[in-house]
Design a protein around this motif. Structure first.
Motif, mmCIF file in Angstrom:
data_model
loop_
_atom_site.group_PDB
_atom_site.id
_atom_site.type_symbol
_atom_site.label_atom_id
_atom_site.label_comp_id
_atom_site.label_asym_id
_atom_site.label_seq_id
_atom_site.Cartn_x
_atom_site.Cartn_y
_atom_site.Cartn_z
ATOM 1 N N THR A 296 46.490 36.054 52.134
ATOM 2 C CA THR A 296 45.788 36.241 50.849
ATOM 3 C C THR A 296 45.920 35.013 49.944
ATOM 4 O O THR A 296 45.207 34.893 48.954
ATOM 5 C CB THR A 296 46.320 37.478 50.103
ATOM 6 O OG1 THR A 296 47.736 37.367 49.984
ATOM 7 C CG2 THR A 296 45.951 38.760 50.827
ATOM 8 N N HIS A 297 46.837 34.104 50.282
ATOM 9 C CA HIS A 297 47.027 32.871 49.492
ATOM 10 C C HIS A 297 46.398 31.682 50.222
ATOM 11 O O HIS A 297 47.034 30.666 50.464
ATOM 12 C CB HIS A 297 48.516 32.627 49.229
ATOM 13 C CG HIS A 297 49.147 33.714 48.424
ATOM 14 N ND1 HIS A 297 49.402 33.613 47.078
ATOM 15 C CD2 HIS A 297 49.529 34.967 48.784
ATOM 16 C CE1 HIS A 297 49.934 34.738 46.641
ATOM 17 N NE2 HIS A 297 50.032 35.575 47.660
ATOM 18 N N THR A 298 45.158 31.877 50.609
ATOM 19 C CA THR A 298 44.435 30.833 51.334
ATOM 20 C C THR A 298 43.158 30.506 50.575
ATOM 21 O O THR A 298 42.539 31.411 50.030
ATOM 22 C CB THR A 298 44.065 31.347 52.751
ATOM 23 O OG1 THR A 298 45.268 31.577 53.474
ATOM 24 C CG2 THR A 298 43.222 30.348 53.509
ATOM 25 N N THR B 124 40.658 29.319 47.635
ATOM 26 C CA THR B 124 40.744 29.689 46.215
ATOM 27 C C THR B 124 41.272 31.121 46.088
ATOM 28 O O THR B 124 40.681 32.056 46.620
ATOM 29 C CB THR B 124 39.359 29.564 45.547
ATOM 30 O OG1 THR B 124 38.920 28.208 45.692
ATOM 31 C CG2 THR B 124 39.430 29.932 44.078
ATOM 32 N N HIS B 125 42.403 31.266 45.397
ATOM 33 C CA HIS B 125 43.012 32.590 45.288
ATOM 34 C C HIS B 125 43.838 32.699 44.009
ATOM 35 O O HIS B 125 44.115 31.692 43.364
ATOM 36 C CB HIS B 125 43.908 32.862 46.510
ATOM 37 C CG HIS B 125 45.144 32.011 46.531
ATOM 38 N ND1 HIS B 125 45.169 30.750 47.064
ATOM 39 C CD2 HIS B 125 46.406 32.223 46.056
ATOM 40 C CE1 HIS B 125 46.376 30.228 46.941
ATOM 41 N NE2 HIS B 125 47.161 31.104 46.325
ATOM 42 N N VAL B 126 44.219 33.915 43.674
ATOM 43 C CA VAL B 126 45.133 34.103 42.543
ATOM 44 C C VAL B 126 46.494 34.562 43.049
ATOM 45 O O VAL B 126 46.610 35.187 44.101
ATOM 46 C CB VAL B 126 44.632 35.143 41.510
ATOM 47 C CG1 VAL B 126 43.301 34.723 40.929
ATOM 48 C CG2 VAL B 126 44.551 36.525 42.096
ATOM 49 N N ASP B 127 47.503 34.237 42.255
ATOM 50 C CA ASP B 127 48.843 34.801 42.414
ATOM 51 C C ASP B 127 49.019 35.807 41.282
ATOM 52 O O ASP B 127 48.795 35.469 40.113
ATOM 53 C CB ASP B 127 49.924 33.726 42.229
ATOM 54 C CG ASP B 127 50.031 32.759 43.396
ATOM 55 O OD1 ASP B 127 49.232 32.847 44.343
ATOM 56 O OD2 ASP B 127 50.926 31.890 43.331
ATOM 57 N N ALA B 128 49.411 37.013 41.618
ATOM 58 C CA ALA B 128 49.722 38.051 40.625
ATOM 59 C C ALA B 128 51.240 38.261 40.635
ATOM 60 O O ALA B 128 51.924 37.826 41.571
ATOM 61 C CB ALA B 128 48.987 39.335 40.990
ATOM 62 N N PHE C 114 53.235 40.522 41.486
ATOM 63 C CA PHE C 114 53.808 41.135 42.701
ATOM 64 C C PHE C 114 54.185 40.083 43.754
ATOM 65 O O PHE C 114 55.028 40.340 44.618
ATOM 66 C CB PHE C 114 52.793 42.142 43.274
ATOM 67 C CG PHE C 114 53.299 42.963 44.430
ATOM 68 C CD1 PHE C 114 54.222 43.971 44.229
ATOM 69 C CD2 PHE C 114 52.828 42.740 45.717
ATOM 70 C CE1 PHE C 114 54.683 44.742 45.301
ATOM 71 C CE2 PHE C 114 53.279 43.496 46.796
ATOM 72 C CZ PHE C 114 54.197 44.501 46.584
ATOM 73 N N HIS C 115 53.581 38.895 43.652
ATOM 74 C CA HIS C 115 53.884 37.791 44.583
ATOM 75 C C HIS C 115 55.391 37.469 44.553
ATOM 76 O O HIS C 115 55.985 37.130 45.576
ATOM 77 C CB HIS C 115 53.059 36.577 44.149
ATOM 78 C CG HIS C 115 53.110 35.391 45.057
ATOM 79 N ND1 HIS C 115 53.200 35.470 46.424
ATOM 80 C CD2 HIS C 115 53.057 34.050 44.776
ATOM 81 C CE1 HIS C 115 53.212 34.261 46.950
ATOM 82 N NE2 HIS C 115 53.131 33.378 45.968
ATOM 83 N N HIS C 116 56.000 37.584 43.369
ATOM 84 C CA HIS C 116 57.431 37.282 43.241
ATOM 85 C C HIS C 116 58.277 38.443 42.729
ATOM 86 O O HIS C 116 59.503 38.360 42.733
ATOM 87 C CB HIS C 116 57.640 36.070 42.323
ATOM 88 C CG HIS C 116 57.438 34.771 43.044
ATOM 89 N ND1 HIS C 116 58.475 34.027 43.553
ATOM 90 C CD2 HIS C 116 56.301 34.109 43.380
ATOM 91 C CE1 HIS C 116 57.986 32.947 44.163
ATOM 92 N NE2 HIS C 116 56.677 32.974 44.061
ATOM 93 N N GLY D 294 46.070 30.406 39.422
ATOM 94 C CA GLY D 294 44.937 30.184 40.333
ATOM 95 C C GLY D 294 45.236 28.932 41.131
ATOM 96 O O GLY D 294 45.618 27.904 40.562
ATOM 97 N N GLU D 295 45.112 29.044 42.441
ATOM 98 C CA GLU D 295 45.477 27.911 43.292
ATOM 99 C C GLU D 295 44.339 27.541 44.224
ATOM 100 O O GLU D 295 43.544 28.382 44.616
ATOM 101 C CB GLU D 295 46.750 28.252 44.089
ATOM 102 C CG GLU D 295 47.926 28.474 43.143
ATOM 103 C CD GLU D 295 49.209 28.938 43.799
ATOM 104 O OE1 GLU D 295 50.291 28.602 43.295
ATOM 105 O OE2 GLU D 295 49.131 29.663 44.808
ATOM 106 N N GLU D 296 44.301 26.277 44.553
ATOM 107 C CA GLU D 296 43.291 25.709 45.458
ATOM 108 C C GLU D 296 41.867 25.989 44.983
ATOM 109 O O GLU D 296 41.004 26.376 45.760
ATOM 110 C CB GLU D 296 43.521 26.172 46.901
ATOM 111 C CG GLU D 296 43.281 25.011 47.857
ATOM 112 C CD GLU D 296 43.508 25.306 49.330
ATOM 113 O OE1 GLU D 296 44.118 26.336 49.668
ATOM 114 O OE2 GLU D 296 43.068 24.477 50.129
#
Ligand SMILES: [Zn+2]
Length: 220
Positions: free
Chosen positions: A48-50, A52-56, A58-60, A180-182
């Motif tokens: 799911t982190h591939t 353009t994606h978001v980190d919410a 729950f990721h950590h 937001g990453e990539e």
């Protein structure tokens, strides 16, 4: 509302697209094909982190909000462009890069860290191993500014080497500041200092990340 200018800030998902090395490759296979089955459909297998994606949170944080639990208004707002084009590989974006925006970045803003890395997307060592990232002091500076979200056009807000990303993720996600990453952040963004921004991650329950489409727009 009339749209004067609209930019797609998303990277493309495709079979074997470049991504974070510890994750398995993105696989998109045809489950049905028009010539054989009458119509074409695909099955995807990806982290799911591939792309353009978001980190919410729950990721950590096991008790933190998942992507599905994050209200959609969190992902919409005014975005400020931070011009970092020309930055060197593996540079930590710190207070010295952000201080010039002291009077520009306001509480509740979304911050777009434009490093130019989106143009370099490839299975190259530079893109996959030496991306620029938000340093610990930069993360603290944006946290103190009470921004709503932070997006970058490199692989992660955290750095590529061990220990270069934990503090930033935990500080920001711990306060429900999404990451937001990539993204793909083109130079056209420099035309306006402030954009309306919309990020639409898939509404995925039980997930600390989700693929997303990001757009920036200027309205009349
Ligand atoms: Zn991520």
């Amino acid at each position: 509302m009339k749209i004067k200018k609209l930019l797609d800030l998303s990277q493309t998902f495709y079979h074997n697209n470049p991504g974070y090395m510890p994750y398995e490759l993105t696989a998109i296979n045809y489950e049905t094909l028009k010539p054989k089955d009458g119509y074409t459909s695909e099955r995807i297998y990806m982290n799911t982190h591939t792309s353009t994606h978001v980190d919410a949170p729950f990721h950590h944080f096991p008790q933190g909000k998942t992507v599905a639990q994050t209200p959609v208004e969190q992902y919409i707002g005014e975005a400020v462009v931070v011009d970092l084009f020309g930055i060197d590989a593996h540079t930590a974006i710190g207070t010295e890069h952000l201080k010039p925006y002291e009077d520009v970045i306001k509480e509740g803003d979304i911050v777009l860290l434009c490093t130019g890395w989106g143009y370099k997307r490839d299975w190259s060592t530079e893109y996959c191993d030496f991306w620029p990232y938000l340093g610990e002091d930069g993360a603290q500076w944006l946290f103190d500014k009470k921004v709503k979200g932070i997006a970058i056009d490199s692989m992660s807000i955290g750095g590529p080497k061990a220990g270069e990303g934990l503090m930033q993720h935990e500080l920001l996600l711990g306060s429900e500041i999404w990451l937001g990453e990539e993204l793909f952040l083109p130079k056209d963004l420099l035309e306006y200092p402030r954009w309306d921004f919309i990020l639409l991650p898939l509404k995925m329950e039980g997930c600390g990340g989700a693929p997303a489409r990001a757009i920036a727009l200027i309205t009349e």
